[in-house]
Enzyme design. Structure first.
Site, PDB file in Angstrom:
ATOM      1  N   ASP A 151       0.867  -1.291  -0.195  1.00 29.19           N
ATOM      2  CA  ASP A 151       0.161  -0.082  -0.058  1.00 29.19           C
ATOM      3  C   ASP A 151       0.930   1.108   0.227  1.00 29.19           C
ATOM      4  O   ASP A 151       1.985   1.255  -0.611  1.00 29.19           O
ATOM      5  CB  ASP A 151      -0.793  -0.084   1.185  1.00 29.19           C
ATOM      6  CG  ASP A 151      -2.250   0.671   1.046  1.00 29.19           C
ATOM      7  OD1 ASP A 151      -2.173   1.799   0.775  1.00 29.19           O
ATOM      8  OD2 ASP A 151      -3.307   0.076   1.084  1.00 29.19           O
ATOM      9  N   HIS A 221      -3.966   6.063   3.313  1.00 31.47           N
ATOM     10  CA  HIS A 221      -4.559   4.834   3.110  1.00 31.47           C
ATOM     11  C   HIS A 221      -3.889   3.650   3.445  1.00 31.47           C
ATOM     12  O   HIS A 221      -4.759   2.944   3.971  1.00 31.47           O
ATOM     13  CB  HIS A 221      -4.501   5.033   1.330  1.00 31.47           C
ATOM     14  CG  HIS A 221      -5.192   3.873   0.615  1.00 31.47           C
ATOM     15  ND1 HIS A 221      -4.885   2.406   0.453  1.00 31.47           N
ATOM     16  CD2 HIS A 221      -6.507   3.972   0.008  1.00 31.47           C
ATOM     17  CE1 HIS A 221      -5.686   1.952  -0.438  1.00 31.47           C
ATOM     18  NE2 HIS A 221      -6.777   2.720  -0.397  1.00 31.47           N
ATOM     19  N   SER A 556     -10.991  -0.929  -1.064  1.00 26.60           N
ATOM     20  CA  SER A 556      -9.557  -0.747  -0.136  1.00 26.60           C
ATOM     21  C   SER A 556     -10.010  -1.086   1.151  1.00 26.60           C
ATOM     22  O   SER A 556      -8.916  -1.414   1.855  1.00 26.60           O
ATOM     23  CB  SER A 556      -9.124   0.593  -0.327  1.00 26.60           C
ATOM     24  OG  SER A 556      -8.265   0.570  -1.362  1.00 26.60           O
TER      25      SER A 556
END
Ligand SMILES: *[C@@H]1O[C@H](CO)[C@@H](O)[C@H](O)[C@H]1NC(C)=O
Ligand SMILES: *[C@@H]1O[C@H](CO)[C@@H](O)[C@H](O)[C@H]1NC(C)=O
Ligand SMILES: *[C@@H]1O[C@H](CO)[C@@H](O)[C@H](O)[C@H]1NC(C)=O
Ligand SMILES: *[C@@H]1O[C@H](CO)[C@@H](O)[C@H](O)[C@H]1NC(C)=O
Length: 766
Positions: A151, A221, A556
């Protein structure tokens, strides 16, 4: 040196390099050679030999090993055999002809699977008392399972990575705590490894600044996804006081490792995650000793041999590592699902039963329910003038841009101290609020267009806001047009629990059918992916906001929920294969919502297995699934045979030469779901189940898809012991007058009265 001369020189260099780029048109490519054939004990010399073989292979084409050495950005030497290199299109075409080369593909950028608005989407987790009978307690909270995440890196100092109560790092761990070029990264007994991979990004125009040479997550994220999968317990986690509770991952006592493969684009926003970096991260994660790999990113669906995630994950799964991936955020269009390899666990996204509700009160006393979060409410308890963005635009902006509140379209003199109406679409939802605030708006109403239906998402907005559905948007606009001086008020957010229906499928969640291999149903399952609260980067945004926890939405966010749940099964049953683990989670999923009715989509129409695969994940049942549909590496290779890969291509996947069975039908690939994408007259599907529970007698129950008859032979299976395998046949036949071409759905259930082992049936009579 004279400053001016220096600048001129730099300019010249810049022009030269641009010119060179055009002349030779070099790009970076991944050259894939298959599986590494090392001895059991790999020495540094073995690794050097592999690297030299890469220099030799590319060098013979480029004229010298020295040039090859300069061109290669990665040599994959441990589990994956191949390299990534900068070369011309002609050189790439040439090397593809080499008999040892299995596949050559461009070093493409993948995207992170949050929805359009990158920074401020919403998602959250359910908190509460943990009972001793819970899967968490029974699976020891995923203790000592190691979860790796590909990620944007990690915020190592986040409270979610505290290592309180954790014992020493498992001795099998071989990873490192790689330092950034500008800052110190601290690992501990929770966050046991970090690495970053930026060579492929740099080869494609990324700049190797200190910001881009660190495993630290400046985006948020990666911290969010990793903490959702395996974050520690953090009491009183909240966003602006909302959602206050104990944050935790699906495997709260797992160890976690971050592999940073996503980097900002030059414009600064959405992340690009390049195939060559992704492959390098898989190779490292396998060698480091992770048990689960979570991948909340992907690109358009593509053939497995030109897909870095498919190739990297094949090697991981062959080593017994589960790989969980997001389905993508390209819904609700059919055929958009990505990460479709049958060795991946592919996750769709759906809502939870919690909303952060804000009401819009219209001047005529009608109330519309919306959602949002912001730090403060409106400054005054009064109705504010209401203005639609299209009536507040600057002279040269188009209506279609202004209505979406795009950058540079709003006239502050028409917006100031009013509540602005913006339409959802194209630009990030939170960015519309940023534009509204810059133009001086007191608040914003964000209305869905028809395509977005009823899906309303909580974002952490920079001003008081409310996101409303399409239906409510129609009422709002009708009211707005009905009076000369429309007014409105936005209430402060209020947390509402037990909202119904929940779950329903997120509008953004990518849908089947699987365009690469229609015979395999994808996505596999759905999990919470709307308004998820988890740890975040602690870098301040442009409004000086620091949110140690934030609410995001996307597949996600649903993916790491399942990664955490997989971690629990890894702890409970360390010997189970990735396929057995996936089967246990799929066959225990539910297809009903909290109203005990069929799960709906965001238009509140009945959802199908193309939306949710086997259904909604139900962790309470996964530890005792009764039966599993198991698969090993040879099954995956047979699957590739079934797709028409030839002997030499298969050989590269496999150490031993392998002869494909004379005829292998993908219909017989032992997947926990059954898809017959072209049912002519009569089709037989074979399956094999393994008993992982108590001895017992299982009987079959079929819900036939409309217009299709289904017979299961035998209709009873008796298991005397654990590990016993039984085969059965499913005979499908289109009934006279069955509607042709359209997909119909049913299910096949094995039950011994205690366990329910359910598989979706997806059939298209032809
Ligand atoms: C969160 O809840 C805890 C206890 O339930 C309380 O002590 C704390 O003040 C709350 N925090 C916020 C920001 O509301
Ligand atoms: C409108 O014109 C101004 C300058 O007059 C310019 O800055 C702005 O970018 C233009 N906007 C659009 C949408 O063309
Ligand atoms: C307010 O206006 C809307 C749109 O015309 C309408 O649907 C609604 O019924 C009105 N409310 C009241 C209380 O009249
Ligand atoms: C397998 O397919 C590749 C690509 O089409 C081809 O180059 C190769 O010669 C084939 N091998 C065999 C044994 O048919």
């Amino acid at each position: 040196m004279d400053r001016l001369v220096l600048i001129r020189l730099l300019l010249l260099l810049l022009i030269l390099s641009v010119a060179c780029k055009a002349a030779f048109a070099t790009k970076s490519y991944v050259v894939y050679l298959g599986t590494q054939k090392h001895r059991a004990q790999v020495t540094a010399e073995d690794i050097n030999n592999v690297r030299d073989s890469h220099y030799g292979l590319l060098g013979s084409l480029m004229g010298s090993n020295e040039r090859a050495r300069q061109s290669i950005i990665y040599s994959y030497t441990r589990y994956i055999n191949g390299f990534a290199a900068i070369m011309s299109e002609a050189e790439a075409a040439e090397i593809a002809k080499n008999p040892n080369v299995l596949s050559v593909f461009p070093n493409r950028a993948r995207k992170l699977h949050t929805t359009r608005s990158w920074n401020f989407l919403g998602l959250e987790k359910d908190d509460g008392v943990i009972r001793p009978s819970s899967t968490w307690e029974k699976a020891r909270f995923g203790e000592n399972t190691i979860i790796g995440n590909l990620d944007t890196g990690v915020w190592p100092d986040s409270a979610s990575f505290n290592d309180e109560g954790l014992g020493p790092i498992p001795s099998r761990w071989k990873g490192i705590c790689q330092q950034g070029s500008k800052d110190k990264i601290t690992c501990n007994r929770k966050l046991i490894g970090v690495r970053y991979f930026n060579e492929g990004y740099i080869a494609e125009g990324g700049i190797a600044t200190a910001d881009n040479s660190t495993p630290r997550d400046e985006d948020g994220h990666g911290t969010h996804t990793l903490s959702t999968a395996g974050g520690s317990f953090v009491p009183h986690a909240n966003v602006y006081g909302y959602g206050n509770g104990t944050a935790k991952g699906g495997s709260p006592r797992a160890r976690v490792a971050a592999y940073k493969v996503c980097w900002p684009t030059p414009s600064g926003e959405e992340g690009g995650c390049y195939d060559s970096d992704i492959l390098a991260a898989f190779d490292a994660a396998i060698a480091d000793g992770v048990d689960v790999i979570s991948v909340s990113l992907g690109g358009d669906p593509s053939e497995f041999f030109v897909d870095g995630i498919a190739i990297g994950s094949f090697h991981a799964v062959a080593k017994g590592i589960s790989v969980v991936a997001s389905a993508g955020n390209s819904g609700p269009t059919a055929g958009t699902v990505s990460n479709v390899a049958p060795w991946l666990f592919t996750i769709a996204a759906s809502t939870m039963d919690r909303e952060f509700q804000t009401y819009v009160a219209l001047g005529n006393r009608t109330h519309l329910k919306g959602e949002s979060l912001s730090s403060k409410g409106l400054p005054k308890e009064k109705f504010y003038p209401l203005v639609a963005a299209v009536d507040a635009k600057i002279a040269n902006a188009t209506d279609s841009d202004a209505i979406l509140c795009k950058v540079g379209t709003l006239d502050p003199s028409k917006v100031k101290d009013k509540i602005l109406i913006c339409l959802r679409g194209e630009t990030a939802r939170v960015d519309k609020g940023v534009q509204a605030r810059k133009a001086g708006a007191a608040g914003m109403i964000l209305a869905n267009d028809e395509a977005d239906g009823n899906e309303v998402i909580t974002d952490t907005h920079v001003l008081p806001a409310s996101h409303i559905s399409y239906t409510d948007g129609l009422i709002l606009f009708k009211y707005y047009a009905s009076t000369r001086s429309p007014t409105a008020y936005i209430t402060k957010p209020k947390t509402e629990l037990d909202t119904k229906p929940a779950p329903f499928i997120a509008q953004f969640s990518s849908r089947g059918p699987n365009l690469v291999e229609p015979g395999i149903l994808k996505p596999d399952i759905t999990a919470p992916g709307v308004d998820v609260l988890a740890a975040y980067t602690e870098v301040a945004d442009s409004f000086q906001r620091i949110l140690p926890f934030d609410i995001l939405s996307g597949t996600s966010m649903s993916c790491p929920h399942v990664s955490g749940i997989v971690g629990l099964l890894k702890t409970a049953y360390p010997k189970w294969t990735p396929a057995a683990i996936r089967s246990a989670i799929m066959t225990t999923a539910v297809s009903r919502d909290n109203k005990k009715e069929a799960i709906l989509d965001s238009y509140f129409k009945k959802a199908t297995p193309f939306d949710y695969g086997a259904g909604h994940v139900r962790p309470s049942r996964i530890l005792d699934p009764g039966l599993v549909y198991d698969l090993g590496t040879y099954d995956y290779i047979n699957f590739l045979c079934g797709r028409g890969y030839n002997i030499s291509q298969i050989a590269v996947f496999n150490d031993e030469p392998y002869t494909c069975p004379p005829k292998f039908s993908i219909l017989d690939f032992n997947y926990p779901s059954i898809t017959v994408s072209e049912l002519n007259t009569r089709t037989t599907v074979n399956r094999r189940v393994t008993n992982v529970g108590t001895p017992g007698k299982y009987a079959v129950r079929v819900k036939e898809p409309a217009g299709v008859s289904v017979t299961v032979i035998p209709s009873e299976l008796v298991f005397k012991k654990i590990g016993e395998e039984k085969e059965f046949e499913v005979v499908l036949e289109a009934k006279v007058g069955a509607k042709k071409g359209a997909f119909v759905y049913g299910s096949l259930v094995w039950s011994d009265g205690k366990h329910i082992v359910r598989s979706p049936l997806v059939v298209a009579p032809h």
